[in-house]
Write an enzyme that holds these catalytic residues in place. Structure first.
Site, PDB file in Angstrom:
ATOM      1  N   ALA A  34      42.124  21.439   4.583  1.00 19.82           N
ATOM      2  CA  ALA A  34      42.886  20.084   4.717  1.00 19.82           C
ATOM      3  C   ALA A  34      41.596  18.848   3.701  1.00 19.82           C
ATOM      4  CB  ALA A  34      43.915  19.675   5.068  1.00 19.82           C
ATOM      5  N   GLY A  37      40.335  18.842   1.181  1.00 18.88           N
ATOM      6  CA  GLY A  37      41.715  18.160   0.276  1.00 18.88           C
ATOM      7  C   GLY A  37      41.401  17.077   0.254  1.00 18.88           C
ATOM      8  N   ASP A  38      41.491  16.333   1.378  1.00 19.32           N
ATOM      9  CA  ASP A  38      41.195  15.240   1.470  1.00 19.32           C
ATOM     10  C   ASP A  38      40.608  13.852   0.778  1.00 19.32           C
ATOM     11  OD1 ASP A  38      42.905  12.046   2.695  1.00 19.32           O
ATOM     12  OD2 ASP A  38      40.371  12.147   3.965  1.00 19.32           O
ATOM     13  N   ALA A  39      39.315  14.476   0.794  1.00 15.24           N
ATOM     14  CA  ALA A  39      37.981  13.992   0.290  1.00 15.24           C
ATOM     15  C   ALA A  39      38.327  14.124  -1.165  1.00 15.24           C
ATOM     16  CB  ALA A  39      36.205  14.287   0.739  1.00 15.24           C
ATOM     17  N   GLU A  42      41.367  12.010  -2.562  1.00 16.73           N
ATOM     18  CA  GLU A  42      40.621  11.180  -2.827  1.00 16.73           C
ATOM     19  C   GLU A  42      39.998  10.215  -4.427  1.00 16.73           C
ATOM     20  OE1 GLU A  42      40.302   6.696  -1.252  1.00 16.73           O
ATOM     21  OE2 GLU A  42      41.519   8.103  -0.256  1.00 16.73           O
TER      22      GLU A  42
END
Length: 155
Positions: A34, A37-39, A42
């Site tokens: 996660a 995945g967040d980066a 984004e």
């Protein structure tokens, strides 16, 4: 001494030049997936927004925030669930059910956990270097009409 030519035509070439070793995405914790995945999500969203128009940074930020907030990601994963393979669904559920020690700032706990699962899936596909599938799912989530589990379109 001959200088080595740097080639960055693909993500794989870039990672090779940076001496990043290949990893087995299945070995990472759901929260590590996660985090990645967040980066990745984004940067995909920012790339999409910036490519549409040259405007003030605060307008970019406001638009990007509407896509990357937990509530939007939770809605996206609900839309994507009928399209997920068993493997992808398992990764999503591992992320969703992971015990996080952070709390949602501006989202319900349900949306926050679903968003964490979505980000884990994005991180997993990224680390697998499966850009084609990652972009396919993001395209479905952003631009296609919702489907039911049986494959029928919702109106």
């Amino acid at each position: 001494m001959e200088e080595k030519e740097l080639k960055y035509n693909t993500m794989e070439q870039m990672l090779e030049q940076l001496q990043v070793k290949k990893v087995d995405a299945r070995t990472y914790s759901p929260l590590a997936l996660a985090y990645m995945g967040d980066a990745v999500y984004e940067i995909i969203i920012r790339t999409m927004i910036v490519s549409r128009a040259n405007q003030q940074v605060n307008k970019y930020h406001k638009k990007a925030s509407s896509y990357v907030k937990a509530e939007s990601q939770a809605k996206m994963i609900v839309k994507l669930e009928p399209y997920l393979t068993e493997e992808e669904e398992a990764v999503y559920k591992r992320g969703r059910n992971a015990k996080s020690y952070t709390t949602a700032k501006n989202a319900s706990m349900i949306d926050y956990r679903m968003a964490t699962g979505f980000e884990a899936l994005v991180g997993y596909l990224y680390l697998k270097n499966d850009w084609k599938r990652l972009m396919e799912l993001i395209h479905i989530g952003l631009f296609e009409k919702e489907q039911t589990k049986e494959g029928k379109q919702e109106v």
